[in-house]
Design an enzyme around this catalytic site. Structure first.
Site, short mmCIF file in Angstrom:
data_model
loop_
_atom_site.label_atom_id
_atom_site.label_comp_id
_atom_site.label_asym_id
_atom_site.label_seq_id
_atom_site.Cartn_x
_atom_site.Cartn_y
_atom_site.Cartn_z
N ASP A 196 0.84 -1.20 0.00
CA ASP A 196 0.00 0.00 0.00
C ASP A 196 0.88 1.26 0.00
O ASP A 196 2.06 1.20 0.36
CB ASP A 196 -0.92 0.00 1.23
N ALA A 255 1.26 5.58 0.97
CA ALA A 255 1.11 6.40 2.19
C ALA A 255 1.08 7.87 1.78
O ALA A 255 1.59 8.25 0.72
CB ALA A 255 2.27 6.15 3.15
N LYS A 312 -2.27 7.80 6.42
CA LYS A 312 -2.91 7.25 5.23
C LYS A 312 -4.37 7.71 5.20
O LYS A 312 -4.89 8.18 6.18
CB LYS A 312 -2.84 5.71 5.26
N GLU A 337 -8.09 -0.22 4.75
CA GLU A 337 -6.63 -0.41 4.68
C GLU A 337 -6.12 -0.91 6.03
O GLU A 337 -5.29 -1.82 6.09
CB GLU A 337 -5.94 0.90 4.30
C1 5RP Z 1 -5.58 5.87 0.30
C2 5RP Z 1 -4.21 5.94 0.86
C3 5RP Z 1 -3.10 6.06 -0.13
O1 5RP Z 1 -2.20 5.04 0.09
C4 5RP Z 1 -2.43 7.38 0.04
O2 5RP Z 1 -3.39 8.41 -0.05
C5 5RP Z 1 -1.34 7.59 -1.02
O3 5RP Z 1 -1.94 7.78 -2.26
P1 5RP Z 1 -1.14 7.95 -3.60
O4 5RP Z 1 -0.45 6.64 -3.87
O5 5RP Z 1 -2.21 8.26 -4.61
O6 5RP Z 1 -0.17 9.07 -3.43
O7 5RP Z 1 -3.97 5.91 2.02
O8 5RP Z 1 -6.55 5.87 1.31
#
Ligand code: 5RP
Length: 219
Positions: free
Chosen positions: A81, A83, A94, A103
């Protein structure tokens, strides 16, 4: 390299952490979208995924992956995932994409959390990025008042989560003690979850930088 190129770079690097034959946890966001695409192109054998959002489920299924519900699995191997911010202790903010609760649930049953992030996400102290808090709609006003007691300025996001709830983005925090703040916010009646991942932080950070992908492991 621009931010999207750095995201693509770490997304691809995360393939090395995928164990063929094991159920894979998949997060949410633009970096994860790149990861899903890279996974599809890799041809790695993933028997099934557990996803943290409707958005990721849709993308996974469109690319031919089998997606299982959390209640259908006993556990997950690796969870990949992104962040919004990550500090030196691998604590994270997050929820920029609004999927923080799912998540957190998927991460909680994973053996290993691999965080994929571009260099802009690494910070000395969490809090510049507004801290997302998922809230039961009837409790919005009460929760906002309690969040102000922590010194933050909660602003309701124009967004409904996959769970039918709302999000307060808390601006103006400087989070010196992420685990303590996570526990305290979780205690507020009406809070579903807070986008602070300290009790269960990342185990591995893959950071996309102009010099390439840097790998950090939690000791
Ligand atoms: C979604 C999240 C994402 O991991 C976080 O917002 C990072 O997003 P991105 O990869 O678009 O920069 O927590 O709820």
């Amino acid at each position: 390299m621009d931010q999207n190129e750095l995201k693509k770079l770490v997304a691809k690097a995360a393939l090395a952490d995928v164990r063929p034959g094991e159920i894979l946890g998949v997060g949410t966001g633009s970096t994860v979208d790149f990861f899903i695409d890279a996974l599809a192109q890799s041809g790695l054998s993933v028997p099934a995924c557990v996803s943290s959002s409707v958005r990721s489920t849709r993308r996974l299924e469109q690319l031919g992956f089998r997606v299982l519900e959390m209640n259908e699995v006993d556990g997950i191997g690796v969870y990949v995932d992104g962040a919004d911010e990550i500090d030196a202790g691998f604590n994270m903010i997050k929820g920029g994409g609004g999927a923080l609760t799912r998540e957190k649930i998927v991460a909680s049953v994973a053996r290993k959390f691999v965080c994929i992030a571009d260099a802009s996400k690494k910070v000395p102290v969490l809090g510049k990025f507004p801290l997302p808090v998922e809230v039961i709609p009837m409790a919005l006003r009460a929760v906002a008042a309690r969040l102000r007691e922590f010194g933050g300025n909660p602003v309701e996001r124009d967004f409904t989560t996959d769970n039918g709830n709302r999000i307060l983005d808390v601006h103006g925090l400087s989070i010196e003690e992420p685990a303590a703040l996570e526990a305290a916010i979780n205690q507020i009646p009406g809070v579903v979850s807070v986008g602070l991942f300290a009790a269960r932080g990342a185990d591995v950070l893959l950071l996309g930088t102009a010099e390439g992908v840097k790998r950090f492991e939690r000791r």
